[in-house]
Design a protein around this motif. Sequence first.
Motif, PDB file in Angstrom:
ATOM      1  N   GLU A 192      34.355 -12.130  -3.423  1.00 44.11           N
ATOM      2  CA  GLU A 192      33.185 -12.883  -3.894  1.00 44.11           C
ATOM      3  C   GLU A 192      33.613 -13.729  -5.086  1.00 44.11           C
ATOM      4  O   GLU A 192      33.866 -13.203  -6.169  1.00 44.11           O
ATOM      5  N   ARG A 193      33.689 -15.029  -4.873  1.00 35.85           N
ATOM      6  CA  ARG A 193      34.079 -15.915  -5.969  1.00 35.85           C
ATOM      7  C   ARG A 193      32.861 -16.212  -6.828  1.00 35.85           C
ATOM      8  O   ARG A 193      31.907 -16.852  -6.378  1.00 35.85           O
ATOM      9  N   SER A 194      32.895 -15.763  -8.071  1.00 32.07           N
ATOM     10  CA  SER A 194      31.743 -15.923  -8.958  1.00 32.07           C
ATOM     11  C   SER A 194      31.997 -16.920 -10.081  1.00 32.07           C
ATOM     12  O   SER A 194      31.086 -17.223 -10.852  1.00 32.07           O
ATOM     13  N   ARG A 195      33.210 -17.425 -10.196  1.00 35.24           N
ATOM     14  CA  ARG A 195      33.536 -18.414 -11.231  1.00 35.24           C
ATOM     15  C   ARG A 195      34.336 -19.551 -10.617  1.00 35.24           C
ATOM     16  O   ARG A 195      35.122 -19.347  -9.682  1.00 35.24           O
ATOM     17  N   ASP A 196      34.190 -20.743 -11.185  1.00 36.40           N
ATOM     18  CA  ASP A 196      34.948 -21.899 -10.711  1.00 36.40           C
ATOM     19  C   ASP A 196      36.366 -21.930 -11.254  1.00 36.40           C
ATOM     20  O   ASP A 196      37.207 -22.660 -10.733  1.00 36.40           O
ATOM     21  N   ASP A 197      36.626 -21.161 -12.313  1.00 33.04           N
ATOM     22  CA  ASP A 197      37.951 -21.206 -12.937  1.00 33.04           C
ATOM     23  C   ASP A 197      39.037 -20.742 -11.975  1.00 33.04           C
ATOM     24  O   ASP A 197      38.828 -19.877 -11.118  1.00 33.04           O
ATOM     25  N   VAL A 198      40.226 -21.323 -12.148  1.00 34.97           N
ATOM     26  CA  VAL A 198      41.425 -20.901 -11.428  1.00 34.97           C
ATOM     27  C   VAL A 198      42.417 -20.390 -12.461  1.00 34.97           C
ATOM     28  O   VAL A 198      42.730 -21.088 -13.436  1.00 34.97           O
ATOM     29  N   LEU A 199      42.879 -19.167 -12.272  1.00 33.47           N
ATOM     30  CA  LEU A 199      43.810 -18.550 -13.208  1.00 33.47           C
ATOM     31  C   LEU A 199      45.230 -18.767 -12.718  1.00 33.47           C
ATOM     32  O   LEU A 199      45.630 -18.240 -11.671  1.00 33.47           O
ATOM     33  N   LEU A 200      45.987 -19.553 -13.453  1.00 36.68           N
ATOM     34  CA  LEU A 200      47.396 -19.797 -13.131  1.00 36.68           C
ATOM     35  C   LEU A 200      48.218 -18.750 -13.856  1.00 36.68           C
ATOM     36  O   LEU A 200      48.325 -18.772 -15.084  1.00 36.68           O
ATOM     37  N   PHE A 201      48.795 -17.817 -13.095  1.00 34.70           N
ATOM     38  CA  PHE A 201      49.362 -16.599 -13.667  1.00 34.70           C
ATOM     39  C   PHE A 201      50.886 -16.600 -13.634  1.00 34.70           C
ATOM     40  O   PHE A 201      51.503 -16.844 -12.596  1.00 34.70           O
ATOM     41  N   PHE A 202      51.479 -16.290 -14.803  1.00 37.27           N
ATOM     42  CA  PHE A 202      52.922 -16.089 -14.939  1.00 37.27           C
ATOM     43  C   PHE A 202      53.158 -14.608 -15.251  1.00 37.27           C
ATOM     44  O   PHE A 202      52.668 -14.107 -16.268  1.00 37.27           O
ATOM     45  N   HIS A 203      53.892 -13.933 -14.401  1.00 35.21           N
ATOM     46  CA  HIS A 203      54.052 -12.483 -14.530  1.00 35.21           C
ATOM     47  C   HIS A 203      55.036 -12.103 -15.634  1.00 35.21           C
ATOM     48  O   HIS A 203      55.866 -12.906 -16.076  1.00 35.21           O
ATOM     49  N   GLY A 204      54.919 -10.852 -16.056  1.00 32.55           N
ATOM     50  CA  GLY A 204      55.851 -10.298 -17.029  1.00 32.55           C
ATOM     51  C   GLY A 204      57.082  -9.707 -16.368  1.00 32.55           C
ATOM     52  O   GLY A 204      57.311  -9.853 -15.176  1.00 32.55           O
ATOM     53  N   GLY A 205      57.889  -9.028 -17.188  1.00 31.53           N
ATOM     54  CA  GLY A 205      59.131  -8.440 -16.694  1.00 31.53           C
ATOM     55  C   GLY A 205      60.358  -8.902 -17.452  1.00 31.53           C
ATOM     56  O   GLY A 205      61.481  -8.797 -16.958  1.00 31.53           O
ATOM     57  N   GLY A 206      60.147  -9.415 -18.672  1.00 28.37           N
ATOM     58  CA  GLY A 206      61.288  -9.780 -19.505  1.00 28.37           C
ATOM     59  C   GLY A 206      62.100 -10.942 -18.983  1.00 28.37           C
ATOM     60  O   GLY A 206      63.287 -11.050 -19.305  1.00 28.37           O
ATOM     61  N   TRP A 207      61.490 -11.834 -18.202  1.00 32.85           N
ATOM     62  CA  TRP A 207      62.178 -12.975 -17.584  1.00 32.85           C
ATOM     63  C   TRP A 207      63.257 -12.535 -16.587  1.00 32.85           C
ATOM     64  O   TRP A 207      63.992 -13.362 -16.066  1.00 32.85           O
ATOM     65  N   VAL A 208      63.344 -11.214 -16.334  1.00 31.92           N
ATOM     66  CA  VAL A 208      64.432 -10.649 -15.529  1.00 31.92           C
ATOM     67  C   VAL A 208      63.903  -9.887 -14.315  1.00 31.92           C
ATOM     68  O   VAL A 208      64.474  -9.960 -13.229  1.00 31.92           O
ATOM     69  N   THR A 209      62.831  -9.137 -14.493  1.00 32.86           N
ATOM     70  CA  THR A 209      62.253  -8.367 -13.392  1.00 32.86           C
ATOM     71  C   THR A 209      60.845  -8.880 -13.113  1.00 32.86           C
ATOM     72  O   THR A 209      60.350  -9.779 -13.782  1.00 32.86           O
ATOM     73  N   GLY A 210      60.193  -8.270 -12.123  1.00 29.91           N
ATOM     74  CA  GLY A 210      58.871  -8.711 -11.730  1.00 29.91           C
ATOM     75  C   GLY A 210      58.959  -9.923 -10.812  1.00 29.91           C
ATOM     76  O   GLY A 210      59.888 -10.735 -10.899  1.00 29.91           O
ATOM     77  N   ASN A 211      57.996 -10.049  -9.898  1.00 27.80           N
ATOM     78  CA  ASN A 211      57.864 -11.225  -9.036  1.00 27.80           C
ATOM     79  C   ASN A 211      56.463 -11.211  -8.434  1.00 27.80           C
ATOM     80  O   ASN A 211      55.650 -10.346  -8.756  1.00 27.80           O
ATOM     81  N   ILE A 212      56.177 -12.153  -7.540  1.00 25.51           N
ATOM     82  CA  ILE A 212      54.825 -12.195  -6.989  1.00 25.51           C
ATOM     83  C   ILE A 212      54.546 -10.981  -6.117  1.00 25.51           C
ATOM     84  O   ILE A 212      53.388 -10.603  -5.955  1.00 25.51           O
ATOM     85  N   GLU A 213      55.595 -10.356  -5.591  1.00 22.99           N
ATOM     86  CA  GLU A 213      55.381  -9.160  -4.771  1.00 22.99           C
ATOM     87  C   GLU A 213      55.019  -7.967  -5.648  1.00 22.99           C
ATOM     88  O   GLU A 213      54.030  -7.277  -5.416  1.00 22.99           O
TER      89      GLU A 213
END
Length: 327
Positions: A64-85
């Motif tokens: 249910e989309r209740s806001r018009d905003d779009v959140l452009l997300f950059f993940h954490g992980g020390g620039w080394v770990t983490g990804n979209i998965e």
Amino acid sequence: MNRLVRAVLGLFAAPRVNMREDYEKVRRLQRQLAALPGPRVPFRETTVDDGTHPIPVRVFNPIERSRDDVLLFFHGGGWVTGNIESYTPACATMAELTGCVVVSVDYCLAPEHPFPAGLEDCLHIARLLLDEPGRVGVDDPSRIVLVGDSAGGNLAAVVSQQLHAEGHATPGRQILLYPVTHWDHDPRTSPFASVRDHGKDYRLTTHEVQDYLEMYVPDPQARKDPRIAPLMADDFSGQPDTLLITAELDLLCDEGEAYGRALEEAGNTVSLHRVDGALHGFITLPRFSRSLRQAYEVINAFLDEDAPTNSADTPDSAHTPDPGGTP
């Protein structure tokens, strides 16, 4: 904090691993944990080509989309770990608890791709969506909100600074979650008490941060560059309205709050919120977590405020989120 509580929290201390040797193992473990059953929301994968390589992007649509905003997300992980998965559960939660479309960027990671590779990926996606907001279903670039946690909070802050320095349109708002803003995390020399108070007992340690920085920016002298340590910038003006959330028991707590104060002193609109009793990385915890619930109460209140007016010219656009396609 009493000794019993401190002892219990100590059980959540980061594993004593050498990130420079074991980062690939950590990546594999993160992917395995992300694959465990849990709440899901619809998402779609696409890629954006910056002329040198494709940048994977994952778009999460709340049921249910209740806001018009779009959140452009950059993940954490020390620039080394983490990804979209590995951040898919956190982004699914973000989409559901905010009612916003979330666009997660799979930027290049160090040490295979050291600074500025990951930053350039994030800048490319931000410029693209601000110039063509119809790709993500909005007709006003001020409805694009930069969000990042930890190293991703660092990237979000730097992207906003770089866009302003370029004279480019900036997002209307940014949400920085326990961001890295300084270059020195040595308890002997750091200007921040939280580094000394919380740098060895809990979720993130000073040794781990140092490992990450050494892989992201091999040259020690380069780490004072504002594109790596945004608190070192000469100019903090012209930044988006900012919500800066820190964790009380995080070694990054003081430097995050110092960045918020620097933005405020430069005339920007800033809301600072410290989550009491929280550890670093709480945005990835399950939905029943007190720290997570408190953070989203603050985030939703921030999103409910009137969006600032962006002076950039806004093209007419369709409303089908598609950062990889044609508006």
